[in-house]
Scaffold this motif. Structure first.
Motif, PDB file in Angstrom:
ATOM      1  N   GLY B  80       0.834  -1.193   0.000  1.00 25.98           N
ATOM      2  CA  GLY B  80       0.000   0.000   0.000  1.00 25.98           C
ATOM      3  C   GLY B  80       0.868   1.241   0.000  1.00 25.98           C
ATOM      4  N   ALA B  81       0.217   2.399   0.025  1.00 24.80           N
ATOM      5  CA  ALA B  81       0.934   3.670   0.016  1.00 24.80           C
ATOM      6  C   ALA B  81       0.944   4.247   1.423  1.00 24.80           C
ATOM      7  CB  ALA B  81       0.258   4.639  -0.944  1.00 24.80           C
ATOM      8  N   PHE B  82       2.049   4.853   1.801  1.00 19.74           N
ATOM      9  CA  PHE B  82       2.205   5.450   3.127  1.00 19.74           C
ATOM     10  C   PHE B  82       2.528   6.923   2.931  1.00 19.74           C
ATOM     11  CE2 PHE B  82       2.707   1.004   3.537  1.00 19.74           C
ATOM     12  CZ  PHE B  82       2.223   0.676   4.791  1.00 19.74           C
ATOM     13  N   GLY B  83       1.663   7.791   3.462  1.00 12.83           N
ATOM     14  CA  GLY B  83       1.821   9.192   3.108  1.00 12.83           C
ATOM     15  C   GLY B  83       1.623  10.160   4.256  1.00 12.83           C
ATOM     16  N   ASP B  84       1.969   9.753   5.465  1.00 13.16           N
ATOM     17  CA  ASP B  84       1.875  10.711   6.562  1.00 13.16           C
ATOM     18  C   ASP B  84       2.823  11.874   6.293  1.00 13.16           C
ATOM     19  OD1 ASP B  84       2.294  12.045   9.123  1.00 13.16           O
ATOM     20  OD2 ASP B  84       1.185  10.364   9.961  1.00 13.16           O
ATOM     21  N   PRO B  85       2.314  13.135   6.401  1.00 12.80           N
ATOM     22  CA  PRO B  85       3.205  14.280   6.133  1.00 12.80           C
ATOM     23  C   PRO B  85       4.407  14.301   7.086  1.00 12.80           C
ATOM     24  CG  PRO B  85       0.928  15.013   6.399  1.00 12.80           C
ATOM     25  CD  PRO B  85       0.959  13.566   6.781  1.00 12.80           C
ATOM     26  N   ASN B  86       4.284  13.636   8.232  1.00 11.14           N
ATOM     27  CA  ASN B  86       5.388  13.629   9.202  1.00 11.14           C
ATOM     28  C   ASN B  86       6.203  12.337   9.173  1.00 11.14           C
ATOM     29  OD1 ASN B  86       4.643  16.187  10.208  1.00 11.14           O
ATOM     30  ND2 ASN B  86       2.974  15.187  11.324  1.00 11.14           N
ATOM     31  N   ARG B  87       6.119  11.605   8.072  1.00 13.77           N
ATOM     32  CA  ARG B  87       6.863  10.331   8.067  1.00 13.77           C
ATOM     33  C   ARG B  87       8.373  10.537   8.038  1.00 13.77           C
ATOM     34  NH1 ARG B  87       7.983   8.552   2.949  1.00 13.77           N
ATOM     35  NH2 ARG B  87       8.444   6.516   3.796  1.00 13.77           N
ATOM     36  N   ILE B  88       8.786  11.735   7.660  1.00 12.20           N
ATOM     37  CA  ILE B  88      10.220  12.054   7.762  1.00 12.20           C
ATOM     38  C   ILE B  88      10.376  13.118   8.839  1.00 12.20           C
ATOM     39  CG2 ILE B  88      12.262  12.884   6.525  1.00 12.20           C
ATOM     40  CD1 ILE B  88      10.816  11.948   3.914  1.00 12.20           C
ATOM     41  N   CYS B  89      10.450  12.671  10.093  1.00 21.09           N
ATOM     42  CA  CYS B  89      10.510  13.664  11.171  1.00 21.09           C
ATOM     43  C   CYS B  89      11.716  13.483  12.075  1.00 21.09           C
ATOM     44  CB  CYS B  89       9.215  13.649  11.986  1.00 21.09           C
ATOM     45  SG  CYS B  89       8.939  12.087  12.820  1.00 21.09           S
ATOM     46  N   LYS B  90      12.314  12.283  12.085  1.00 27.76           N
ATOM     47  CA  LYS B  90      13.451  12.065  12.982  1.00 27.76           C
ATOM     48  C   LYS B  90      14.678  12.825  12.458  1.00 27.76           C
ATOM     49  CE  LYS B  90      11.883   7.355  13.316  1.00 27.76           C
ATOM     50  NZ  LYS B  90      12.231   6.016  12.857  1.00 27.76           N
ATOM     51  N   GLU B  91      15.443  13.379  13.371  1.00 24.65           N
ATOM     52  CA  GLU B  91      16.602  14.185  12.979  1.00 24.65           C
ATOM     53  C   GLU B  91      17.610  13.364  12.169  1.00 24.65           C
ATOM     54  OE1 GLU B  91      17.025  17.389  13.004  1.00 24.65           O
ATOM     55  OE2 GLU B  91      15.008  17.520  13.845  1.00 24.65           O
ATOM     56  N   ALA B  92      17.820  12.124  12.594  1.00 27.10           N
ATOM     57  CA  ALA B  92      18.793  11.280  11.886  1.00 27.10           C
ATOM     58  C   ALA B  92      18.336  11.030  10.440  1.00 27.10           C
ATOM     59  CB  ALA B  92      18.979   9.960  12.623  1.00 27.10           C
ATOM     60  N   ASP B  93      17.021  10.876  10.258  1.00 32.12           N
ATOM     61  CA  ASP B  93      16.492  10.651   8.909  1.00 32.12           C
ATOM     62  C   ASP B  93      16.708  11.888   8.031  1.00 32.12           C
ATOM     63  OD1 ASP B  93      15.642   8.145   9.670  1.00 32.12           O
ATOM     64  OD2 ASP B  93      13.569   8.762  10.065  1.00 32.12           O
ATOM     65  N   LYS B  94      16.445  13.061   8.636  1.00 28.33           N
ATOM     66  CA  LYS B  94      16.621  14.311   7.884  1.00 28.33           C
ATOM     67  C   LYS B  94      18.082  14.497   7.485  1.00 28.33           C
ATOM     68  CE  LYS B  94      12.789  16.860   9.999  1.00 28.33           C
ATOM     69  NZ  LYS B  94      12.446  17.942  10.910  1.00 28.33           N
ATOM     70  N   GLU B  95      18.946  14.234   8.446  1.00 28.88           N
ATOM     71  CA  GLU B  95      20.381  14.380   8.182  1.00 28.88           C
ATOM     72  C   GLU B  95      20.818  13.458   7.049  1.00 28.88           C
ATOM     73  OE1 GLU B  95      22.886  13.794  11.670  1.00 28.88           O
ATOM     74  OE2 GLU B  95      24.480  13.038  10.374  1.00 28.88           O
ATOM     75  N   TRP B  96      20.309  12.249   7.102  1.00 24.27           N
ATOM     76  CA  TRP B  96      20.695  11.272   6.080  1.00 24.27           C
ATOM     77  C   TRP B  96      20.208  11.708   4.699  1.00 24.27           C
ATOM     78  CZ3 TRP B  96      17.906   6.882   3.722  1.00 24.27           C
ATOM     79  CH2 TRP B  96      18.776   6.031   3.042  1.00 24.27           C
ATOM     80  N   LEU B  97      18.965  12.212   4.640  1.00 32.15           N
ATOM     81  CA  LEU B  97      18.423  12.661   3.351  1.00 32.15           C
ATOM     82  C   LEU B  97      19.231  13.826   2.780  1.00 32.15           C
ATOM     83  CD1 LEU B  97      14.549  12.379   3.790  1.00 32.15           C
ATOM     84  CD2 LEU B  97      16.112  10.826   2.629  1.00 32.15           C
ATOM     85  N   GLN B  98      19.713  14.700   3.679  1.00 30.92           N
ATOM     86  CA  GLN B  98      20.562  15.818   3.228  1.00 30.92           C
ATOM     87  C   GLN B  98      21.765  15.295   2.446  1.00 30.92           C
ATOM     88  OE1 GLN B  98      20.063  19.082   3.598  1.00 30.92           O
ATOM     89  NE2 GLN B  98      18.417  19.162   5.106  1.00 30.92           N
ATOM     90  N   SER B  99      22.250  14.117   2.877  1.00 25.49           N
ATOM     91  CA  SER B  99      23.469  13.613   2.261  1.00 25.49           C
ATOM     92  C   SER B  99      23.222  12.850   0.965  1.00 25.49           C
ATOM     93  CB  SER B  99      24.215  12.712   3.258  1.00 25.49           C
ATOM     94  OG  SER B  99      23.508  11.493   3.434  1.00 25.49           O
ATOM     95  N   ILE B 100      21.957  12.433   0.728  1.00 27.32           N
ATOM     96  CA  ILE B 100      21.744  11.626  -0.484  1.00 27.32           C
ATOM     97  C   ILE B 100      20.744  12.210  -1.476  1.00 27.32           C
ATOM     98  CG2 ILE B 100      22.393   9.402   0.610  1.00 27.32           C
ATOM     99  CD1 ILE B 100      19.230   8.830   0.536  1.00 27.32           C
ATOM    100  N   ARG B 101      19.970  13.225  -1.096  1.00 22.27           N
ATOM    101  CA  ARG B 101      18.907  13.693  -1.983  1.00 22.27           C
ATOM    102  C   ARG B 101      19.120  15.115  -2.461  1.00 22.27           C
ATOM    103  NH1 ARG B 101      13.726  10.598  -0.057  1.00 22.27           N
ATOM    104  NH2 ARG B 101      14.523   8.541  -0.608  1.00 22.27           N
ATOM    105  N   ALA B 102      18.653  15.372  -3.689  1.00 22.27           N
ATOM    106  CA  ALA B 102      18.729  16.721  -4.258  1.00 22.27           C
ATOM    107  C   ALA B 102      17.729  17.650  -3.565  1.00 22.27           C
ATOM    108  CB  ALA B 102      18.443  16.663  -5.760  1.00 22.27           C
ATOM    109  N   PRO B 104      16.060  17.319  -0.230  1.00 24.68           N
ATOM    110  CA  PRO B 104      15.835  16.542   1.010  1.00 24.68           C
ATOM    111  C   PRO B 104      14.608  16.974   1.802  1.00 24.68           C
ATOM    112  CG  PRO B 104      17.731  18.001   1.237  1.00 24.68           C
ATOM    113  CD  PRO B 104      17.327  18.066  -0.192  1.00 24.68           C
ATOM    114  N   GLU B 105      14.089  18.158   1.529  1.00 27.69           N
ATOM    115  CA  GLU B 105      12.933  18.649   2.292  1.00 27.69           C
ATOM    116  C   GLU B 105      11.602  18.239   1.671  1.00 27.69           C
ATOM    117  OE1 GLU B 105      13.425  20.289   5.072  1.00 27.69           O
ATOM    118  OE2 GLU B 105      15.577  20.675   4.844  1.00 27.69           O
ATOM    119  N   ALA B 106      11.646  17.666   0.478  1.00 29.31           N
ATOM    120  CA  ALA B 106      10.398  17.378  -0.243  1.00 29.31           C
ATOM    121  C   ALA B 106       9.527  16.383   0.512  1.00 29.31           C
ATOM    122  CB  ALA B 106      10.714  16.846  -1.635  1.00 29.31           C
ATOM    123  N   ARG B 107       8.233  16.567   0.412  1.00 32.95           N
ATOM    124  CA  ARG B 107       7.271  15.596   0.948  1.00 32.95           C
ATOM    125  C   ARG B 107       7.375  14.332   0.122  1.00 32.95           C
ATOM    126  NH1 ARG B 107       1.394  15.508   2.045  1.00 32.95           N
ATOM    127  NH2 ARG B 107       0.970  13.307   2.461  1.00 32.95           N
TER     128      ARG B 107
END
Lengths: 247, 247
Positions: B80-102, B104-107
């Motif tokens: 199924g699809a998972f779309g909670d607007p807060n599914r990326i909320c942990k600091e470690a997750d945000k930090e990791w996305l900064q390092s791999i995504r163009a 990183p803030e996108a929903r």
């Protein structure tokens, strides 16, 4: 003064709702008419639209159903995500998106939801970009906008899988009903004739219906016995299913 | 000269794969280690990434599984699809996305897939942003990156629903197996003890296994009878399910 935040639409994700209705006679589905396109093509579509970035998928489905068809408070279940890169390929669909979307060329993945309700409980009322909204008999639908016809088929399959493992009908039939009415409901969903005697035997064996002393009144044929659902049994089977492989 | 088109990642849609493995003893799941974050938080995650705009969701799931864990040709089904607007909320997750995504803030809405395979058939090999890839026992997982722990629970539920209506085990057990091995498989998936006698009786009643004349060899206990699946019966039940309400 509080600053009013205008919610931002996500250009890449939409939801579409497959709301099945039952009117004691046939299965229908809620459709909107998006009006005439110069390119021709189907005018009818499932109610659906892009999600806002601050809402979850369930919230989006409920909001959009309300915005387009004036329908509220329906329990929706996910059908799944549909993401063919060519799902927006018909000329009429492209033309229509040009008229309603800020980024009409964007790749859109849609998450489909479905529900089954008693038609009499809901009166669709079109608004937003829907010209009209109403119930269409499922057996009379042969094409829809985008990949909505395909989504409808997958939703029908989900519904059929569901009634194979869970009882159905509690909110779809009158409180007192005949076994013929329940039979009609199952035939409508499965889209095939079911042997009447077999059906009655199975339903009674499951214990989900309780015969009443009353019979139908004022019908032009021999009045049939009325039944009601055995709530306890119905609830238990809704929760646990009635597979015979339940460890 | 042909122009090389660089495929474009969609910033808003990802897929995540829940690959369950079975090793005759326990249920495991394929995880990747994304490495240490300065913010702490879970290092383990389901293999997943953004989709390309020119591929469909199934293709994306297969590609990403191959890119991150070197695993190919698995039959995947949607969770199924998972779309909670807060599914990326942990600091470690945000930090990791900064390092791999163009962006990183996108929903990001994710579409989850699952499968169940024989562990011995697949040797995960990490690449791309996965530091390592491997099988972890499902009962020993208590947190994962993003909402992956929640996705894992929903995938487990799907798997459990599935084995209630369809037989399972054909590609998970050796060709000749004992009923104890089949029993272990069901217990591992359902995460609860199942009465052995009851289980054997039900399996035999379904007719999906055929007893062989052979018994186990070289085991330190009384050798058990070997069985094989009755392919015809197994196929029929896989297709039609074994609910007892099949009209």
């Amino acid at each position: 003064m509080q600053k009013k935040v205008i919610p931002e639409l996500n250009p890449n994700v939409s939801v579409d709702c497959v709301i099945f209705g039952f009117d004691l006679d046939k299965l229908t589905v809620l459709l909107i008419d998006r009006g005439q396109q110069t390119q021709g093509g189907p005018r009818l579509a499932l109610p659906g639209n892009l999600i806002y970035n601050d809402e979850n998928l369930d919230q989006a489905a409920n909001r959009i159903l309300n915005e387009l068809a004036g329908i509220n408070n329906i329990y929706l279940e996910q059908v799944g995500a549909f993401g063919d890169p060519n799902r927006i390929c018909k000329e009429a669909d492209k033309e229509w998106l040009q008229s309603i979307r800020a980024e009409p060329e964007a790749r859109v993945i849609t998450v489909a939801y479905y529900s089954l309700v008693k038609m009499a409980d809901y009166a669709p009322r079109a608004s937003s970009f829907a010209k009209t909204a109403g119930w269409a008999p499922v057996t009379q639908i042969f094409e829809l906008a985008f990949d909505h016809y395909e989504i409808l088929q997958v939703a029908k399959d989900k519904l059929r899988q569901k009634i194979k493992i869970q009882p159905i009908g509690f909110n779809l039939l009158p409180e007192k009903f005949t076994l013929s009415q329940l039979h009609k409901l199952y035939e409508s969903i499965l889209e095939k004739p079911l042997d009447k005697r077999n059906f009655r035997r199975k339903v009674q064996k499951l214990g989900i219906v309780t015969p009443l002393k009353e019979k139908q009144q004022g019908v032009p044929h021999k009045p049939s016995r009325l039944y009601k659902f055995n709530e306890e049994k119905y609830e238990a089977l809704s929760k646990n299913g009635y597979d015979n492989f339940d460890f």
